[in-house]
Scaffold this motif. Sequence first.
Motif, PDB file in Angstrom:
ATOM      1  N   GLY A  86      27.391  49.389  26.923  1.00  6.79           N
ATOM      2  CA  GLY A  86      28.092  49.725  25.684  1.00  6.79           C
ATOM      3  C   GLY A  86      28.820  48.530  25.107  1.00  6.79           C
ATOM      4  N   ARG A  87      30.127  48.697  24.912  1.00  3.64           N
ATOM      5  CA  ARG A  87      30.939  47.641  24.296  1.00  3.64           C
ATOM      6  C   ARG A  87      31.731  46.841  25.327  1.00  3.64           C
ATOM      7  NH1 ARG A  87      34.389  50.070  19.694  1.00  3.64           N
ATOM      8  NH2 ARG A  87      34.689  47.860  19.215  1.00  3.64           N
ATOM      9  N   GLU A  88      31.266  46.867  26.577  1.00  5.68           N
ATOM     10  CA  GLU A  88      31.959  46.097  27.624  1.00  5.68           C
ATOM     11  C   GLU A  88      31.560  44.623  27.617  1.00  5.68           C
ATOM     12  OE1 GLU A  88      32.380  49.498  31.123  1.00  5.68           O
ATOM     13  OE2 GLU A  88      30.724  48.086  31.163  1.00  5.68           O
ATOM     14  N   VAL A  89      32.528  43.803  28.030  1.00  4.88           N
ATOM     15  CA  VAL A  89      32.318  42.364  28.136  1.00  4.88           C
ATOM     16  C   VAL A  89      32.603  41.958  29.583  1.00  4.88           C
ATOM     17  CG1 VAL A  89      33.140  40.105  27.343  1.00  4.88           C
ATOM     18  CG2 VAL A  89      33.027  42.028  25.732  1.00  4.88           C
ATOM     19  N   VAL A 148      45.049  38.419  31.666  1.00  7.00           N
ATOM     20  CA  VAL A 148      43.788  37.780  32.031  1.00  7.00           C
ATOM     21  C   VAL A 148      43.303  36.833  30.948  1.00  7.00           C
ATOM     22  CG1 VAL A 148      41.510  38.271  32.960  1.00  7.00           C
ATOM     23  CG2 VAL A 148      43.174  40.115  32.773  1.00  7.00           C
ATOM     24  N   SER A 149      42.851  35.659  31.362  1.00  9.92           N
ATOM     25  CA  SER A 149      42.087  34.831  30.423  1.00  9.92           C
ATOM     26  C   SER A 149      40.838  34.357  31.137  1.00  9.92           C
ATOM     27  CB  SER A 149      42.922  33.647  29.939  1.00  9.92           C
ATOM     28  OG  SER A 149      43.175  32.778  31.015  1.00  9.92           O
ATOM     29  N   GLY A 150      39.812  34.044  30.375  1.00  7.21           N
ATOM     30  CA  GLY A 150      38.579  33.597  31.001  1.00  7.21           C
ATOM     31  C   GLY A 150      37.501  33.320  29.982  1.00  7.21           C
ATOM     32  N   ILE A 151      36.278  33.285  30.495  1.00  4.44           N
ATOM     33  CA  ILE A 151      35.124  32.947  29.659  1.00  4.44           C
ATOM     34  C   ILE A 151      34.123  34.099  29.723  1.00  4.44           C
ATOM     35  CG2 ILE A 151      33.214  31.321  29.342  1.00  4.44           C
ATOM     36  CD1 ILE A 151      34.919  29.165  30.615  1.00  4.44           C
ATOM     37  N   VAL A 152      33.592  34.468  28.571  1.00  2.00           N
ATOM     38  CA  VAL A 152      32.622  35.564  28.527  1.00  2.00           C
ATOM     39  C   VAL A 152      31.342  35.136  29.259  1.00  2.00           C
ATOM     40  CG1 VAL A 152      31.156  36.959  27.012  1.00  2.00           C
ATOM     41  CG2 VAL A 152      33.545  36.497  26.385  1.00  2.00           C
ATOM     42  N   VAL A 184      28.209  45.218  21.981  1.00  2.60           N
ATOM     43  CA  VAL A 184      29.320  44.305  21.684  1.00  2.60           C
ATOM     44  C   VAL A 184      29.011  43.516  20.425  1.00  2.60           C
ATOM     45  CG1 VAL A 184      30.465  42.186  22.499  1.00  2.60           C
ATOM     46  CG2 VAL A 184      30.153  44.130  24.052  1.00  2.60           C
ATOM     47  N   SER A 185      29.986  43.473  19.489  1.00  2.00           N
ATOM     48  CA  SER A 185      29.728  42.736  18.251  1.00  2.00           C
ATOM     49  C   SER A 185      30.643  41.539  18.069  1.00  2.00           C
ATOM     50  CB  SER A 185      29.883  43.675  17.049  1.00  2.00           C
ATOM     51  OG  SER A 185      31.200  44.181  17.015  1.00  2.00           O
ATOM     52  N   GLU A 186      31.785  41.534  18.774  1.00  2.00           N
ATOM     53  CA  GLU A 186      32.790  40.501  18.496  1.00  2.00           C
ATOM     54  C   GLU A 186      32.678  39.257  19.369  1.00  2.00           C
ATOM     55  OE1 GLU A 186      37.205  41.119  18.122  1.00  2.00           O
ATOM     56  OE2 GLU A 186      36.546  43.207  18.095  1.00  2.00           O
ATOM     57  N   PHE A 187      31.934  39.349  20.485  1.00  2.00           N
ATOM     58  CA  PHE A 187      31.968  38.262  21.472  1.00  2.00           C
ATOM     59  C   PHE A 187      30.568  37.798  21.856  1.00  2.00           C
ATOM     60  CE2 PHE A 187      35.680  40.916  21.906  1.00  2.00           C
ATOM     61  CZ  PHE A 187      36.714  39.992  21.904  1.00  2.00           C
ATOM     62  N   ALA A 203      40.854  39.532  40.123  1.00  2.08           N
ATOM     63  CA  ALA A 203      39.493  39.474  40.661  1.00  2.08           C
ATOM     64  C   ALA A 203      38.782  38.284  40.036  1.00  2.08           C
ATOM     65  CB  ALA A 203      38.751  40.762  40.314  1.00  2.08           C
ATOM     66  N   GLU A 204      37.612  37.945  40.601  1.00  5.42           N
ATOM     67  CA  GLU A 204      36.867  36.805  40.058  1.00  5.42           C
ATOM     68  C   GLU A 204      36.248  37.106  38.704  1.00  5.42           C
ATOM     69  OE1 GLU A 204      35.432  34.201  43.899  1.00  5.42           O
ATOM     70  OE2 GLU A 204      34.376  36.082  43.499  1.00  5.42           O
ATOM     71  N   GLN A 205      35.910  38.387  38.507  1.00  2.49           N
ATOM     72  CA  GLN A 205      35.346  38.793  37.213  1.00  2.49           C
ATOM     73  C   GLN A 205      35.998  40.096  36.769  1.00  2.49           C
ATOM     74  OE1 GLN A 205      30.975  38.889  37.876  1.00  2.49           O
ATOM     75  NE2 GLN A 205      30.907  37.066  36.563  1.00  2.49           N
ATOM     76  N   ALA A 206      35.932  40.373  35.476  1.00  2.00           N
ATOM     77  CA  ALA A 206      36.489  41.617  34.941  1.00  2.00           C
ATOM     78  C   ALA A 206      35.558  42.155  33.861  1.00  2.00           C
ATOM     79  CB  ALA A 206      37.874  41.353  34.373  1.00  2.00           C
ATOM     80  N   LEU A 207      35.420  43.486  33.850  1.00  4.66           N
ATOM     81  CA  LEU A 207      34.630  44.153  32.804  1.00  4.66           C
ATOM     82  C   LEU A 207      35.622  44.778  31.854  1.00  4.66           C
ATOM     83  CD1 LEU A 207      31.773  46.356  34.310  1.00  4.66           C
ATOM     84  CD2 LEU A 207      31.549  44.551  32.596  1.00  4.66           C
ATOM     85  N   ILE A 208      35.667  44.296  30.623  1.00  2.00           N
ATOM     86  CA  ILE A 208      36.723  44.719  29.702  1.00  2.00           C
ATOM     87  C   ILE A 208      36.100  45.168  28.386  1.00  2.00           C
ATOM     88  CG2 ILE A 208      38.847  43.976  28.540  1.00  2.00           C
ATOM     89  CD1 ILE A 208      39.270  41.923  30.752  1.00  2.00           C
ATOM     90  N   HIS A 209      36.576  46.310  27.875  1.00  2.45           N
ATOM     91  CA  HIS A 209      36.100  46.806  26.569  1.00  2.45           C
ATOM     92  C   HIS A 209      36.471  45.799  25.482  1.00  2.45           C
ATOM     93  CE1 HIS A 209      35.862  49.262  22.931  1.00  2.45           C
ATOM     94  NE2 HIS A 209      35.122  50.113  23.621  1.00  2.45           N
ATOM     95  N   GLU A 210      35.603  45.624  24.513  1.00  2.00           N
ATOM     96  CA  GLU A 210      35.876  44.564  23.529  1.00  2.00           C
ATOM     97  C   GLU A 210      37.150  44.804  22.707  1.00  2.00           C
ATOM     98  OE1 GLU A 210      33.012  43.669  20.483  1.00  2.00           O
ATOM     99  OE2 GLU A 210      32.264  45.712  20.388  1.00  2.00           O
TER     100      GLU A 210
END
Length: 361
Positions: free
Chosen positions: A25-28, A61-65, A72-75, A136-143
Amino acid sequence: MRAAIVNAFGGGFDIEDIDIARPIGREVLVDVKASGLCHSDLHFAVNDFGMAPPMVLGHEVSGIVAAVGPEVSEFTVGDHVVGSLVQFCGACLECLSGRTVSCLRPEATLRADGAPPRLSRRGEPILAAMGTAGFAEQALIHENQLVCIDPAVPFPEASVLGCGTITGAGAVLNAAGVRAGEAVAVIGLGGVGLNVVSGARLVGASRIIGIDLNDEKLELARAFGVTDGINAGEGDVVARVRELTGGGVDHAFEVIGRKETAEQAIAMLRVGGTASLIGIHGAGGMVEFDANGLLREQKKVNGVYMGSANIKHDIPLYASLFLQGRLNLSDLIASEIAIDEINEAYEELGSGRTARTVITR
Ligand code: APR
Ligand code: ZN
Ligand code: ZN
């Protein structure tokens, strides 16, 4: 991936290998580069705020997609992003009015029914708390909970934008409406309180009185704009503020979450002043004030949640002010740690000596 798991309230964090799903869906999917240790996560790890173990906390949290879901439309992959715990639908009346922290359908950002668990341990679901789960090393986040930022902002500074800064500076800019020339007091100079100080400096407060139990914090706070420091352990704080200002401050901010300090915030106001309560209290926490005094002196008590932030607007704004040299974020970062040092770092936070500790490895 490695993550810091809360397996039981009050049991601290256990570093374990867990599984993270692919974005739908809209997860990043974000490669986490920095994750700030906000005091709220300590509350959530110790007491039941409606999030249940086993869970991964972390909401600065900050990071890289690394990957994006099909809707997803914004990232796009490679974007530098900041996450936030503010969950909003983007379509209800509150959201359409810009008040996304009051969204009527925040569950709109949760995963679809029937989707496999986003985080799991040998098939057992693990809660991705607040939709960020940044420890965590990675995160799944809604846009909706993510914002793109200028890659010139270093990751530790960027992470703090996601909670401490939007909450602290936002309380001043969005909620309290402090005006140039007004006198401000900030009680509690932690990661959030120092950002309240920054907000007060940005709007041109005439005087910014910082109050803390810790002399090191009072000293550090000068780098953010505090003009007068008061050690709360030495004498009557309210009397001292009245003396310094000739009758009280226009705005007081409580940034700890304690009954006594919230009551001090109300008591230290001048006639017509506003006390903004930001710190999160224990479940069922109560605050008392002199009711007749409040009405006679026309004081206002203002509850502020997440700095009334609209993250898509506010986070890029603060990033830009930082890059212009007008917002101090770098002095917030007390130390960078590895994820397996999280328990010691939270003990240190409890002592009140440091501003923000950020996990960067
Ligand atoms: N009087 C003055 N200062 C105090 C007192 C007191 N009685 N008790 C604690 N403090 C100071 C500490 O010394 C510390 O500098 O308050 C500060 C709290 O800072 P942090 O622990 O870094 O907390 P922070 O992350 O800034 O969050 C503050 O805002 O978002 C909420 O949940 C969060 O309730 C928490 C609050
Ligand atoms: Zn926070
Ligand atoms: Zn909404």
